[in-house]
Write a protein that holds these residues in place. Structure first.
Motif, PDB file in Angstrom:
ATOM      1  N   TYR A 210      29.882  58.410  73.488  1.00  5.24           N
ATOM      2  CA  TYR A 210      30.179  59.590  74.291  1.00  5.24           C
ATOM      3  C   TYR A 210      29.923  59.085  75.623  1.00  5.24           C
ATOM      4  N   THR A 211      30.930  60.009  76.259  1.00  5.34           N
ATOM      5  CA  THR A 211      31.075  59.754  77.794  1.00  5.34           C
ATOM      6  C   THR A 211      30.873  61.102  78.640  1.00  5.34           C
ATOM      7  N   ILE A 212      30.294  60.811  79.796  1.00  5.63           N
ATOM      8  CA  ILE A 212      30.266  61.772  80.861  1.00  5.63           C
ATOM      9  C   ILE A 212      30.878  61.685  81.986  1.00  5.63           C
ATOM     10  N   SER A 213      31.592  62.558  82.726  1.00  4.02           N
ATOM     11  CA  SER A 213      32.336  62.274  83.856  1.00  4.02           C
ATOM     12  C   SER A 213      31.293  62.499  85.000  1.00  4.02           C
ATOM     13  N   THR A 214      30.378  63.488  85.116  1.00  5.53           N
ATOM     14  CA  THR A 214      29.398  63.573  86.061  1.00  5.53           C
ATOM     15  C   THR A 214      27.918  63.974  85.245  1.00  5.53           C
ATOM     16  N   THR A 215      27.071  64.102  86.067  1.00  5.63           N
ATOM     17  CA  THR A 215      25.722  64.496  85.315  1.00  5.63           C
ATOM     18  C   THR A 215      25.732  65.963  85.088  1.00  5.63           C
ATOM     19  N   ASN A 216      26.567  66.722  85.342  1.00  7.60           N
ATOM     20  CA  ASN A 216      26.812  68.166  84.998  1.00  7.60           C
ATOM     21  C   ASN A 216      27.500  68.378  83.681  1.00  7.60           C
ATOM     22  N   MET A 218      26.429  66.382  81.141  1.00  9.18           N
ATOM     23  CA  MET A 218      25.224  65.888  80.137  1.00  9.18           C
ATOM     24  C   MET A 218      24.585  66.924  79.112  1.00  9.18           C
ATOM     25  N   GLN A 219      24.557  68.081  79.629  1.00  6.46           N
ATOM     26  CA  GLN A 219      23.945  69.164  78.626  1.00  6.46           C
ATOM     27  C   GLN A 219      24.785  69.408  77.415  1.00  6.46           C
ATOM     28  N   THR A 220      26.020  69.445  77.739  1.00  4.16           N
ATOM     29  CA  THR A 220      27.001  69.690  76.765  1.00  4.16           C
ATOM     30  C   THR A 220      27.398  68.588  75.847  1.00  4.16           C
ATOM     31  N   ILE A 221      27.645  67.245  76.420  1.00  2.00           N
ATOM     32  CA  ILE A 221      27.801  66.138  75.542  1.00  2.00           C
ATOM     33  C   ILE A 221      26.689  65.718  74.724  1.00  2.00           C
ATOM     34  N   MET A 244      18.593  61.881  82.798  1.00  2.00           N
ATOM     35  CA  MET A 244      17.996  61.398  82.032  1.00  2.00           C
ATOM     36  C   MET A 244      16.967  62.588  81.259  1.00  2.00           C
ATOM     37  N   LYS A 245      16.315  63.340  82.245  1.00  2.00           N
ATOM     38  CA  LYS A 245      15.394  64.538  81.693  1.00  2.00           C
ATOM     39  C   LYS A 245      16.316  65.426  80.759  1.00  2.00           C
ATOM     40  N   THR A 246      17.556  65.556  81.462  1.00  2.00           N
ATOM     41  CA  THR A 246      18.456  66.662  80.479  1.00  2.00           C
ATOM     42  C   THR A 246      18.703  66.141  79.093  1.00  2.00           C
ATOM     43  N   LEU A 247      19.026  64.665  79.128  1.00  2.00           N
ATOM     44  CA  LEU A 247      19.233  64.170  77.955  1.00  2.00           C
ATOM     45  C   LEU A 247      17.891  64.102  76.902  1.00  2.00           C
ATOM     46  N   VAL A 248      16.927  63.924  77.453  1.00  2.00           N
ATOM     47  CA  VAL A 248      15.498  63.865  76.629  1.00  2.00           C
ATOM     48  C   VAL A 248      15.391  65.334  76.021  1.00  2.00           C
ATOM     49  N   ASN A 249      15.464  66.119  76.990  1.00  2.00           N
ATOM     50  CA  ASN A 249      15.120  67.707  76.763  1.00  2.00           C
ATOM     51  C   ASN A 249      16.082  67.942  75.293  1.00  2.00           C
ATOM     52  N   VAL A 250      17.521  67.694  75.525  1.00  2.00           N
ATOM     53  CA  VAL A 250      18.443  67.990  74.138  1.00  2.00           C
ATOM     54  C   VAL A 250      17.925  67.360  73.309  1.00  2.00           C
ATOM     55  N   ALA A 251      17.855  66.025  73.223  1.00  2.00           N
ATOM     56  CA  ALA A 251      17.342  65.153  72.108  1.00  2.00           C
ATOM     57  C   ALA A 251      15.919  65.584  71.548  1.00  2.00           C
ATOM     58  N   ASN A 252      14.974  65.998  72.241  1.00  2.00           N
ATOM     59  CA  ASN A 252      13.975  66.401  71.748  1.00  2.00           C
ATOM     60  C   ASN A 252      14.089  67.236  70.891  1.00  2.00           C
ATOM     61  N   ALA A 253      14.685  68.572  71.336  1.00  2.00           N
ATOM     62  CA  ALA A 253      14.933  69.867  70.499  1.00  2.00           C
ATOM     63  C   ALA A 253      15.701  69.469  68.955  1.00  2.00           C
ATOM     64  N   ALA A 254      16.230  68.196  68.941  1.00  2.00           N
ATOM     65  CA  ALA A 254      16.611  67.795  67.742  1.00  2.00           C
ATOM     66  C   ALA A 254      16.069  66.851  66.987  1.00  2.00           C
TER      67      ALA A 254
END
Length: 341
Positions: A210-216, A218-221, A244-254
């Motif tokens: 999975y890739t992101i272009s910008t930190t914006n 992260m939530q969707t990807i 990283m904190k955005t990634l962790v929040n999304v991953a924790n929910a799952a």
């Protein structure tokens, strides 16, 4: 008799004059006076950092500590011009040009894009020190790790990917599908992600990239990723580290664990890693910078690799995810590493 008195008078006069000269403070000549006013030479060092996030901030602190350990102290014989581009390419170019135009004695690049901008601005003249750069040869910065060539040398922060994969196996042995996320514009992140992909596939994992272009992004990807994988690997990548904190929040929910490349990313919510200290990377870069300031030539000064990592675990994250960390991992973190709670 008059002659004797005359001789005595001359001797007394000579002695009196000598005493007067000896007891009168001498005036410094122009050269001595200039030397006294000048004092020790102050060297000017420009430090260019790509963006603010804990890993790069630790490298910055390490660079300053490394210079200080070799006798270069701010306010005494060292002036540091620190610039942070906040992930803006135009800022990188402007700041690098500023350093070159102001005739800095040496420049330090923290993250590959920063180092590339400095290398271009320096045009082979001002020494450039790389601070924790992944794949400096592939990034077009040097000719080889042993003989960098021209005006550039420093440290490389290549991740111990096999150790990271072994740690994932230890902690989540039932995981079958591994998601790897990286930033398309980050050379180091792309390099590490593709290497980990190959290693994980060889180890029998199904790997989804999975890739992101910008930190914006992260939530969707991240939302798409965690619905399709059993675990996530976050490589040494500046875009991912910044989000990283955005990634962790999304991953924790799952309830999906995230295994990052850097200890600072564990602090930000990653589950565990065996990683090189970012501060130590910076400190070695600072020591190398000091050696160059003292006369060592970058062209034949080999790149320094820091390969010995420390175990970092986040016990709060493990509890939240319902994961029991192996006793051997906890012991290693307690004895020689870090435990974040």
């Amino acid at each position: 008799m008059k002659k004797i008195y005359g001789l005595i008078a001359v001797v007394v006069a000579v002695l009196a004059f000598a005493f007067y000269r000896a007891s009168t403070p001498s005036k410094p000549n122009a050269a001595n006076k200039a030397k006294q006013v000048a004092g020790p030479k102050t060297v000017k060092v420009g430090i260019l950092q790509l963006v603010t996030h804990p890993a790069l901030d630790q490298i910055h602190l390490g660079v300053v500590a490394g210079l200080r350990s070799q006798g270069y102290r701010v306010g005494k014989n060292l002036k540091i011009d620190y610039q942070n581009a906040q992930a803006d390419q135009a800022n990188l170019q402007t700041m690098a040009s500023k350093f070159a135009n102001e005739n800095e004695d040496l420049m330090v690049g923290i993250a590959t894009p920063a180092a590339q901008s400095l290398a271009k601005a320096a045009a082979g003249k001002t020494p450039v020190i790389l601070a924790g750069i992944t794949d400096p040869v592939g990034g077009g910065l040097i000719k080889s790790n042993q003989r960098p060539g021209a005006n550039i040398t420093g440290t490389s922060g290549e991740s111990p990917l096999k150790s990271h994969l072994n740690l994932i196996k230890q902690i989540v042995p039932k995981a079958k599908t591994l998601g790897i996320i990286y930033t398309t514009s980050d050379h180091g992140g792309t390099y590490n992600a593709l290497k980990m992909q190959k290693l994980a596939q060889q180890a029998g994992y199904t790997v989804k990239m999975y890739t992101i272009s910008t930190t914006n992004d992260m939530q969707t990807i991240a939302g798409q990723m965690v619905s399709q994988v059993d675990a996530v690997y976050a490589p040494q990548d500046n875009g991912v580290a910044s989000a990283m904190k955005t990634l962790v929040n999304v991953a924790n929910a799952a309830k999906v664990p995230v295994f990052p490349a850097a200890d600072t990313m564990v602090h930000d919510g990653g589950l565990a890693t065996l990683a090189v200290s970012q501060f130590q990377l910076g400190k070695v870069s600072g020591i190398m910078a000091a050696n160059v300031l003292k006369g060592r030539k970058p062209a034949n000064y080999p790149i320094e690799f820091i390969r010995k990592g420390i175990m970092s675990v986040n016990t709060t994250e493990a509890k939240l995810l319902g994961i029991t960390l192996p006793a051997s991992v906890l012991k290693q973190a307690k004895d020689k590493g870090e435990i974040f709670k």
